[in-house]
Enzyme design. Sequence first.
Site, PDB file in Angstrom:
ATOM      1  N   LYS A 221      -5.300  35.086  -7.531  1.00 49.62           N
ATOM      2  CA  LYS A 221      -5.740  35.267  -6.142  1.00 49.62           C
ATOM      3  C   LYS A 221      -5.769  36.740  -5.769  1.00 49.62           C
ATOM      4  O   LYS A 221      -6.727  37.220  -5.159  1.00 49.62           O
ATOM      5  CB  LYS A 221      -4.815  34.491  -5.190  1.00 49.62           C
ATOM      6  CG  LYS A 221      -5.047  32.989  -5.212  1.00 49.62           C
ATOM      7  CD  LYS A 221      -3.945  32.222  -4.496  1.00 49.62           C
ATOM      8  CE  LYS A 221      -4.172  30.718  -4.640  1.00 49.62           C
ATOM      9  NZ  LYS A 221      -3.039  29.919  -4.166  1.00 49.62           N
TER      10      LYS A 221
ATOM     11  N   GLN B 242       2.466  30.034  -1.181  1.00 50.13           N
ATOM     12  CA  GLN B 242       2.212  29.252  -2.392  1.00 50.13           C
ATOM     13  C   GLN B 242       3.204  28.093  -2.502  1.00 50.13           C
ATOM     14  O   GLN B 242       4.418  28.291  -2.419  1.00 50.13           O
ATOM     15  CB  GLN B 242       2.328  30.163  -3.623  1.00 50.13           C
ATOM     16  CG  GLN B 242       1.953  29.502  -4.929  1.00 50.13           C
ATOM     17  CD  GLN B 242       0.480  29.166  -5.002  1.00 50.13           C
ATOM     18  OE1 GLN B 242      -0.379  29.967  -4.686  1.00 50.13           O
ATOM     19  NE2 GLN B 242       0.186  27.953  -5.435  1.00 50.13           N
TER      20      GLN B 242
ATOM     21  N   ASP C 127      -5.422  28.264   4.078  1.00 48.41           N
ATOM     22  CA  ASP C 127      -5.305  27.059   3.252  1.00 48.41           C
ATOM     23  C   ASP C 127      -5.819  25.834   4.003  1.00 48.41           C
ATOM     24  O   ASP C 127      -6.123  24.811   3.394  1.00 48.41           O
ATOM     25  CB  ASP C 127      -3.835  26.825   2.873  1.00 48.41           C
ATOM     26  CG  ASP C 127      -3.539  27.190   1.425  1.00 48.41           C
ATOM     27  OD1 ASP C 127      -4.491  27.246   0.624  1.00 48.41           O
ATOM     28  OD2 ASP C 127      -2.365  27.417   1.101  1.00 48.41           O
TER      29      ASP C 127
END
Length: 299
Positions: free
Chosen positions: A55, A99, A122
Amino acid sequence: MSTAKIIDGKAFAARLRTDIAAEVTRLKAAHGVTPGLAVVLVGEDPASQVYVRNKGKQTLECGMNSYEHKLSADTSQEELLALIAKLNADPNVHGILCQLPVPKQIDENAVLAAIDPTKDVDGFHIVNAGALATGGDGIAPCTPYGCLMLLKDTLGDLSGKRAVVVGRSNIVGKPMAQLLLRENCTVTIAHSRTRDLPEEVRRADIVIAAVGRPNMITGDWIAPGATVIDVGINRIEGADGKMKLVGDVDFDSAVKVAGAITPVPGGVGPMTIACLLNNTLIAACKANGVTPPKLGFGN
């Protein structure tokens, strides 16, 4: 016997990242704004470390700012929430991603709820989930949004098609169903307790496999000519004793029946990070009163 068209998610994601980079350059030049993505990693989970590294690399390649925060596995929930509050208040950070999974002393739901919904790239915050369910203007979760891009690129108009989503997670199954409803599909959410699951799948023009069981959906479950999107990423031992990645669909049997299918790897996986970057670009535009571009849908 003809075989299905292979939907190349890796190539699509590369084109999408190129378009995002061009829009980032435009945003910097016209408005002096550089999108910033903050990624928080708690602990030493090996798979998570790989994801975070990828990422960060792709964020920088698109011309965005990348802010990585790596915390020890014994970090308290209070410490993590304090960091998120700091990132919420930072005008240079437009997207925040924690995460998952987080260590057991931290409540995952409390972490997701603490992220500013306008920075929740997200798409997991309950405000964004609610917006998706009610037709509002929220942030859609990355993996389902990437699946939708691949579907529309393959099939064009989805209106009236019968779709079956196998899996009911908050991360993929439920938001995928909502996105398909928005496209005027007739949607069934199936799962491990669905009666005669193969028959349900067989009725579908579109099959989304997101159940987390390797090779579960076989070719005889698929209607001839159906489009199959395989979200599963499972590590299993191959015949040669080496570990290999497979999806939730038994590719070798399904490819002989389907009209189009995503491979694993190289299908849905690359789309997730590309859509994360797209969501960060959109969030940066909205935060600065700029109309966000609609990338990934044939433009």
